[in-house]
Design a protein around this motif. Sequence first.
Motif, mmCIF file in Angstrom:
data_model
loop_
_atom_site.group_PDB
_atom_site.id
_atom_site.type_symbol
_atom_site.label_atom_id
_atom_site.label_comp_id
_atom_site.label_asym_id
_atom_site.label_seq_id
_atom_site.Cartn_x
_atom_site.Cartn_y
_atom_site.Cartn_z
ATOM 1 N N ALA A 155 46.544 20.935 102.944
ATOM 2 C CA ALA A 155 47.706 20.340 102.281
ATOM 3 C C ALA A 155 47.451 20.161 100.791
ATOM 4 C CB ALA A 155 48.049 18.996 102.924
ATOM 5 N N ASP A 205 59.635 15.572 104.187
ATOM 6 C CA ASP A 205 58.688 15.592 105.303
ATOM 7 C C ASP A 205 58.978 16.806 106.173
ATOM 8 O OD1 ASP A 205 56.736 13.179 106.530
ATOM 9 O OD2 ASP A 205 57.286 14.761 107.946
ATOM 10 N N ARG A 206 57.913 17.407 106.701
ATOM 11 C CA ARG A 206 58.099 18.568 107.579
ATOM 12 C C ARG A 206 58.834 18.190 108.854
ATOM 13 N NH1 ARG A 206 52.179 21.038 108.105
ATOM 14 N NH2 ARG A 206 51.694 18.820 108.188
ATOM 15 N N SER A 207 58.703 16.942 109.277
ATOM 16 C CA SER A 207 59.323 16.475 110.510
ATOM 17 C C SER A 207 60.711 15.913 110.244
ATOM 18 C CB SER A 207 58.452 15.391 111.154
ATOM 19 O OG SER A 207 59.173 14.673 112.136
ATOM 20 N N SER A 234 64.164 17.133 105.273
ATOM 21 C CA SER A 234 63.069 17.803 105.954
ATOM 22 C C SER A 234 62.817 19.159 105.308
ATOM 23 C CB SER A 234 63.402 17.996 107.436
ATOM 24 O OG SER A 234 62.384 18.717 108.100
ATOM 25 N N GLY A 235 61.557 19.462 105.025
ATOM 26 C CA GLY A 235 61.200 20.727 104.426
ATOM 27 C C GLY A 235 59.704 20.923 104.399
ATOM 28 N N HIS A 236 59.276 22.112 104.052
ATOM 29 C CA HIS A 236 57.850 22.421 103.980
ATOM 30 C C HIS A 236 57.344 22.105 102.577
ATOM 31 C CE1 HIS A 236 54.048 24.236 105.027
ATOM 32 N NE2 HIS A 236 54.103 24.961 103.922
ATOM 33 N N TRP A 237 56.718 20.942 102.452
ATOM 34 C CA TRP A 237 56.236 20.467 101.166
ATOM 35 C C TRP A 237 57.329 20.609 100.105
ATOM 36 C CZ3 TRP A 237 52.805 17.237 102.205
ATOM 37 C CH2 TRP A 237 51.818 17.473 103.162
#
Length: 283
Positions: free
Chosen positions: A222, A145-147, A171-174
């Motif tokens: 997305a 999850d980005r958050s 946590s990461g960008h996609w």
Amino acid sequence: MSAIFRSALRRQMAVRLTAAGIPGAELDARLLLAHALREDAGALLSDAPVAEEERLRAEALLARRLAGEPVARILGEREFWSLPFLLSPETLVPRPDTETVVEAALAHIGDRQAQLSVLDLGTGSGAILAALLVELPKATGVGVDRSEGAAITARDNLARLGLGARVLVFSGHWAAALAGPFDLVVSNPPYIPSGDIGGLDVEVRRHDPLAALDGGTEGLDAYAAIAADLPRLLKTGGIAVLELGIGQEAAVTGLLRHAGLTVPHPARRDLGGIPRALACVRP
């Protein structure tokens, strides 16, 4: 002030919720009163006087509901796939429609005892990933999850459900930090067009995280990012299932096919008859 009994207070709360036009007033009143009493909702079957401090707690909870805050946010928990999930400000409230994603994924899996690898992009509370791991007892999972707050919430939920040893959440960008490959990829991405956010119900607009709602100008940002990554994320013959917004099936199907993926069937419909979960396969 004379004592008020639980049944009378529950009725009063339901009347006020009904007058405010809030659907499901009776159920909301029961859940909120039980929370104020710090008891299970079933305890309300036993009528008893309500202490003043309990009445004040119930009044405070009722005020939040009348202001448009969802009951799940007030309680801090929501059930999904018959499993309990804690919520945080960074997570969506899991909705029954999203169970269609779980159903669609399971429908494409032949052997539920297989040692499968599952990736959940935009995991939020971890609801989809947890439901799949419960149904696939030998599978392992990764949630992204980005958050960071959402990732922490998902990690806590999975641990509470006894699934922590079979999953990694970060946590990461996609999928930027992932190489794969996975047997199954699932996602409930943000898909509301930016211009439509202001017209959403107050329960969603004010209380769900914007980042989990806003899908860009056409609601497809997305999907485009995920579709581009799926060919490297999926094993040959691997499956991805994406939740859809209303009217998005054709556009998302086009993105997936452009990425070289096969879309073998129309989207699985939710209980309202809306195409909700679209599956694709890496040939």
